[in-house]
Design a protein around this motif. Structure first.
Motif, PDB file in Angstrom:
ATOM      1  N   GLU B  28       0.852  -1.188   0.000  1.00  0.00           N
ATOM      2  CA  GLU B  28       0.000   0.000   0.000  1.00  0.00           C
ATOM      3  C   GLU B  28       0.884   1.232   0.000  1.00  0.00           C
ATOM      4  O   GLU B  28       1.449   1.610   1.019  1.00  0.00           O
ATOM      5  CB  GLU B  28      -0.921  -0.026   1.214  1.00  0.00           C
ATOM      6  CG  GLU B  28      -1.822  -1.258   1.225  1.00  0.00           C
ATOM      7  CD  GLU B  28      -2.855  -1.240   2.335  1.00  0.00           C
ATOM      8  OE1 GLU B  28      -2.818  -0.304   3.155  1.00  0.00           O
ATOM      9  OE2 GLU B  28      -3.691  -2.150   2.362  1.00  0.00           O
ATOM     10  N   HIS B  33      -1.410   3.878  -5.007  1.00  0.00           N
ATOM     11  CA  HIS B  33      -2.609   3.140  -4.602  1.00  0.00           C
ATOM     12  C   HIS B  33      -2.731   1.846  -5.390  1.00  0.00           C
ATOM     13  O   HIS B  33      -1.765   1.121  -5.547  1.00  0.00           O
ATOM     14  CB  HIS B  33      -3.859   4.009  -4.741  1.00  0.00           C
ATOM     15  CG  HIS B  33      -3.770   5.283  -3.970  1.00  0.00           C
ATOM     16  ND1 HIS B  33      -3.866   5.338  -2.603  1.00  0.00           N
ATOM     17  CD2 HIS B  33      -3.547   6.553  -4.374  1.00  0.00           C
ATOM     18  CE1 HIS B  33      -3.724   6.589  -2.187  1.00  0.00           C
ATOM     19  NE2 HIS B  33      -3.519   7.353  -3.239  1.00  0.00           N
ATOM     20  N   GLU B  34      -3.937   1.594  -5.937  1.00  0.00           N
ATOM     21  CA  GLU B  34      -4.144   0.328  -6.650  1.00  0.00           C
ATOM     22  C   GLU B  34      -3.470   0.304  -8.018  1.00  0.00           C
ATOM     23  O   GLU B  34      -3.321  -0.748  -8.620  1.00  0.00           O
ATOM     24  CB  GLU B  34      -5.649   0.047  -6.830  1.00  0.00           C
ATOM     25  CG  GLU B  34      -6.392  -0.215  -5.538  1.00  0.00           C
ATOM     26  CD  GLU B  34      -6.293  -1.653  -5.063  1.00  0.00           C
ATOM     27  OE1 GLU B  34      -5.668  -2.470  -5.766  1.00  0.00           O
ATOM     28  OE2 GLU B  34      -6.839  -1.948  -3.983  1.00  0.00           O
ATOM     29  N   ARG B  37      -0.781  -2.121  -9.610  1.00  0.00           N
ATOM     30  CA  ARG B  37      -1.054  -3.362 -10.360  1.00  0.00           C
ATOM     31  C   ARG B  37      -0.744  -3.208 -11.852  1.00  0.00           C
ATOM     32  O   ARG B  37      -0.631  -4.195 -12.563  1.00  0.00           O
ATOM     33  CB  ARG B  37      -2.510  -3.776 -10.171  1.00  0.00           C
ATOM     34  CG  ARG B  37      -2.822  -4.161  -8.730  1.00  0.00           C
ATOM     35  CD  ARG B  37      -4.269  -4.485  -8.513  1.00  0.00           C
ATOM     36  NE  ARG B  37      -4.572  -4.577  -7.093  1.00  0.00           N
ATOM     37  CZ  ARG B  37      -4.366  -5.679  -6.364  1.00  0.00           C
ATOM     38  NH1 ARG B  37      -3.907  -6.751  -6.940  1.00  0.00           N
ATOM     39  NH2 ARG B  37      -4.638  -5.692  -5.080  1.00  0.00           N
TER      40      ARG B  37
END
Lengths: 71, 217
Positions: B28, B33-34, B37
């Motif tokens: 994190e 953030h995400e 990926r």
């Protein structure tokens, strides 16, 4: 005395504040995960990818047939 | 019957990386953030492109020593597919940069280098189309390709390291360090890289075999 208490409190707040900003506070898509809707996205991407691979295999087979015909 | 096992391997590796890439835990980190990926999908595009350009330059050298047209055909088809992966890399990179770096094309040495490298390889394809005579075309474009390859390496991997770059692994900090990637990420990232490389090679062989049939007729 009053000033000292204030100073200690101020120090404490800044101390806790620094904890609040640690990496645990980084916003991640946890709701998407816990609601299970992420699986829909994964399924969609997987379907597209599997279709793409099957398409590649059919092209591969077709070219192999052409190569065999030439021999 | 051609050997199919590595094609299934390629499909399996990327399939695994899609599932793992969306569902496995990631570090994190602020700002990212995400979108961290994206590492599983954006970077393998560039790895596949580099591999295809390497294949291309190897077969250009082979062409110059052997003079066989099929080597030239493999060299050009590698670049054709490499350009596609390069395009994917640029587009996905711009989308990613827009949310993390604030604009789709920040003035970053790696980005500008990749733009120049892309133009260089597009020029290779234009050069081929400009020459009519088959042998001359093959020979001149092979020499061009051999010169273009080291320039591309310098633009993408050496110049960004000498100055500051937004990309990790540039401006002194090592790429893929423990700061950015943990073990779970590596377990998804490396299979993804290998899988996409194999898929790139697979598409190249398809185009090459088709081109060869077309040429022999």
């Amino acid at each position: 005395m009053k000033k000292l208490i204030l100073l200690v409190l101020l120090g404490l707040t800044s101390f806790f504040h620094s904890f609040a900003q640690s990496s645990n506070d980084v916003e991640m898509a946890d709701v998407l995960r816990s609601s299970g809707k992420i699986y829909v996205v994964v399924a969609v991407v997987c379907v597209i990818f599997v279709g793409f691979i099957i398409y590649l295999f059919t092209i591969d087979r077709k070219i192999s047939r052409l190569e065999n015909k030439k021999k | 019957m051609k050997a199919y096992w590595w094609k299934f391997l390629a499909a399996g590796l990327v399939f695994y990386s899609i599932i793992g890439g969306f569902l496995f835990p990631v570090p994190e980190l602020p700002i990212l953030h995400e979108t961290i990926r994206n590492t599983y999908f954006h970077i393998p595009m560039w790895f596949a492109m580099i591999l295809l350009y390497v294949i291309s330059v190897v077969y250009s050298i082979k062409y110059l020593s052997s003079g066989e047209t099929k080597h030239d055909l493999l060299a050009v088809e590698s670049v054709n597919v490499g350009i596609i992966f390069c395009g994917f890399g640029l587009i996905t990179g711009m989308l990613w940069a827009d949310v993390t770096w604030g604009e789709p094309w920040p003035n970053d040495p790696k980005l500008n280098g990749s733009a120049i490298a892309t133009l260089m390889y597009l020029a290779y394809l234009v050069l081929r189309n400009a020459l009519d005579e088959e042998q001359k075309r093959a020979k001149i474009s092979a020499i061009y390709n051999i010169f273009a390859f080291p320039v591309m390496i310098v633009l993408l991997f050496i110049l960004p390291r000498l100055t500051d770059s937004l990309h990790p692994g540039n401006g002194g900090n090592p790429a893929f360090s423990n700061l950015d990637m943990d073990g779970t990420m590596r377990a998804v990232f490396y299979p993804a890289v290998l899988g996409w490389m194999l898929i790139g090679v697979w598409i190249t062989t398809l185009r090459y075999r088709y081109r060869l049939i077309d040429w022999e007729q």
